[in-house]
Design an enzyme around this catalytic site. Structure first.
Site, mmCIF file in Angstrom:
data_model
loop_
_atom_site.group_PDB
_atom_site.id
_atom_site.type_symbol
_atom_site.label_atom_id
_atom_site.label_comp_id
_atom_site.label_asym_id
_atom_site.label_seq_id
_atom_site.Cartn_x
_atom_site.Cartn_y
_atom_site.Cartn_z
ATOM 1 N N GLU A 240 0.820 -1.206 0.000
ATOM 2 C CA GLU A 240 0.000 0.000 0.000
ATOM 3 C C GLU A 240 0.860 1.264 0.000
ATOM 4 O OE1 GLU A 240 -4.351 -0.497 1.884
ATOM 5 O OE2 GLU A 240 -2.999 0.547 3.214
ATOM 6 N N HIS B 145 7.981 -26.975 -0.590
ATOM 7 C CA HIS B 145 7.371 -28.111 -1.292
ATOM 8 C C HIS B 145 6.252 -27.651 -2.214
ATOM 9 C CE1 HIS B 145 9.576 -31.099 1.189
ATOM 10 N NE2 HIS B 145 9.670 -30.021 1.948
ATOM 11 N N LYS C 81 -14.456 0.355 -3.728
ATOM 12 C CA LYS C 81 -15.560 0.748 -2.845
ATOM 13 C C LYS C 81 -16.654 1.453 -3.632
ATOM 14 C CE LYS C 81 -12.576 1.458 1.140
ATOM 15 N NZ LYS C 81 -11.979 2.463 2.013
HETATM 16 O O1 PA5 Z 1 -3.596 1.354 5.941
HETATM 17 C C1 PA5 Z 1 -4.677 1.856 5.709
HETATM 18 O O2 PA5 Z 1 -4.873 3.081 5.718
HETATM 19 C C2 PA5 Z 1 -5.884 0.985 5.408
HETATM 20 O O3 PA5 Z 1 -5.538 -0.350 5.311
HETATM 21 C C3 PA5 Z 1 -6.925 1.162 6.510
HETATM 22 O O4 PA5 Z 1 -6.337 0.802 7.738
HETATM 23 C C4 PA5 Z 1 -8.154 0.284 6.246
HETATM 24 O O5 PA5 Z 1 -8.728 0.604 5.011
HETATM 25 C C5 PA5 Z 1 -9.182 0.487 7.355
HETATM 26 O O6 PA5 Z 1 -9.536 1.827 7.468
HETATM 27 P P1 PA5 Z 1 -10.307 2.395 8.718
HETATM 28 O O7 PA5 Z 1 -9.412 2.251 9.903
HETATM 29 O O8 PA5 Z 1 -10.583 3.819 8.400
HETATM 30 O O9 PA5 Z 1 -11.561 1.586 8.883
#
Ligand code: PA5
Length: 446
Positions: free
Chosen positions: A287, A308, A422
């Site tokens: 990310e 394996h 989303k």
């Molecule tokens: O690293 C990030 O920003 C994302 O993975 C969020 O943690 C994830 O989308 C969850 O978001 P939120 O804490 O707003 O529910």
């Protein structure tokens, strides 16, 4: 202390190339530590290990103790950065057969809100019918669909089982200080809350209540975890000498390899309890770096199991992979290998060795085999699986990730790409405001 060894990567680039990349890393280090690079409004994680006070950690431990005292099961509800860090640490430090734990003696932490599987939720509710439980709901935005949906169901179940007032004493929310539906809900229901600081993004939040509360509730030592991160911060943040800074060495080598076409990094561990640590690492790097059509693809394997299966590809498939092997130098326990008089299985040659020594030889043998197969291999070693060393690893990986992101000139702290699915999901579900997109997508799906 965590150690890095990059010897098995050195034949893949020249000394001159290493020098050039070092300059790049030093610039990134300056940007990061002077807090003026891309996304600098999300650098709160850099100082967390030295900012967490004893009083604050004590408060977290008290909340954790309360949850543990009324629960056989603690349901940590969150997704992505609001869940993976806690799970990574809890599983890394926990018993391998955690799921068979006697929950009357010690509560078991399990998870919800990290998928949209009806069967998962149904299985969970069936279990919660029979067990005393509490819920930690975690969402920075307070509006993420998966945890919000799971929480709606858990809240209703909890209120039905315990009554509204008692249910509220079994729920703790961790969210933004000022905004979001979860904050409003917590205020209206009277749930105790913890704050996710504004300047700490989800995947960098394991040393905030997001990770600390579930980890403490699972019975692990958060003081040692924070101390490990603190000591690693000293090494990464305060040391600009590349020879002494493991995070800089890691960032340099992985970016050199990336430049040479090795665009996939496999994190290989030799302990099954580290599977979720790899999942946390994949999110952190995927990310943070994967944007603007750039970034090393993070993958993971657990050896020797995957020797394996994926071992075949790593040894002889396309040559675009490098590996980072995470080795734990000492096992926490001992299992004797019995001598057998008949020796029909031919294993008496192993009888005077420890299982860990055999695992170590798998690690060393695999390294040489993969290097011979054209796979550069970085070694990261921690002395032991303990809260202190996991704390070191967390800060090491976070710091190196930020450096690496700056070295490929992306903002490591945003995630614009995660919004796309989303929009489509909401449109397809008929959420008000998405009518136009609904028509377009419905047409495409015909
Ligand atoms: O690293 C990030 O920003 C994302 O993975 C969020 O943690 C994830 O989308 C969850 O978001 P939120 O804490 O707003 O529910």
């Amino acid at each position: 202390m965590l150690k890095i060894n990059t010897q098995n990567t050195q034949s893949f680039f020249s000394q001159e190339e290493y020098k050039q990349m070092t300059i790049n890393a030093l610039n990134a280090h300056i940007q990061l530590t002077s807090k003026n690079g891309k996304g600098s409004e999300f650098l709160g994680w850099l100082d967390l290990p030295i900012q967490l006070t004893t009083e604050f950690l004590q408060k977290i431990k008290s909340s954790a103790h309360h949850l543990a005292s009324v629960s056989e099961i603690i349901v940590v509800t969150g997704i992505g950065g609001s869940y993976l860090g806690a799970r990574a640490v809890i599983e890394a430090l926990g018993n391998n057969l955690l799921y068979l734990q006697d929950t009357k003696k010690r509560p078991l932490v399990i998870y919800a809100g990290h998928n949209i599987s009806e069967d998962y939720l149904s299985d969970l509710l069936q279990l919660l019918d029979q067990k005393d439980y509490s819920v930690v709901i975690i969402s920075k935005s307070g509006t993420t669909t998966e945890p919000a949906l799971a929480f709606r169901i858990l809240k209703a179940h909890c209120e039905k089982k315990y009554g509204k007032t008692a249910a509220a004493s079994r729920i703790i929310a961790i969210t933004d200080e000022e905004k979001g539906a979860l904050l409003s809900l917590s205020k209206s229901e009277g749930y105790p809350t913890y704050v996710i600081p504004d300047d700490v993004g989800g995947r960098f939040s394991v040393l905030t209540p997001v990770g600390l509360l579930p980890i403490a509730a699972a019975g692990f030592d958060i003081d040692a975890l924070v101390k490990g991160a603190q000591d690693m911060r000293e090494l990464c943040f305060n040391t600009s000498s590349v020879e002494k800074n493991a995070a800089m060495q890691y960032a340099i080598v992985r970016n050199l390899l990336y430049q040479k076409g090795f665009n996939t990094e496999i994190l290989a561990n030799y302990q099954p309890t580290l599977v979720y640590f790899s999942e946390w690492w994949k999110q952190l790097y995927g990310e943070s770096e994967g944007k603007e059509n750039k970034g090393i693809f993070p993958a993971s394997v657990t050896f020797s199991s995957d020797l394996h299966s994926m071992g075949q590809y790593i040894q002889q498939g396309e040559r675009h992979l490098f590996e980072t092997m995470l080795w734990v130098d000492k096992s926490n326990t001992k299992v004797a290998i019995p001598h057998d008089v008949n020796n029909i299985d031919g294993l008496n040659f192993l009888a005077d060795k420890s299982i860990h020594e055999i695992n170590k030889n798998a690690f060393l043998g695999t390294t040489l085999a993969h290097v011979d197969g054209g796979v550069p291999v970085i070694h990261l070693t921690i002395p032991q699986l303990s809260a202190y060393y996991i704390g070191q690893l967390i800060y090491f990986y976070e710091f190196a990730c930020a450096l690496s992101g700056y070295m490929i000139d992306v903002n490591p702290f945003d995630q614009p790409g995660v919004e796309e699915y989303k929009k489509n999901m909401f449109a397809l579900l008929g959420k008000p405001g998405y009518e136009e997109l609904n028509a377009e997508l419905t047409n495409r799906l015909k």
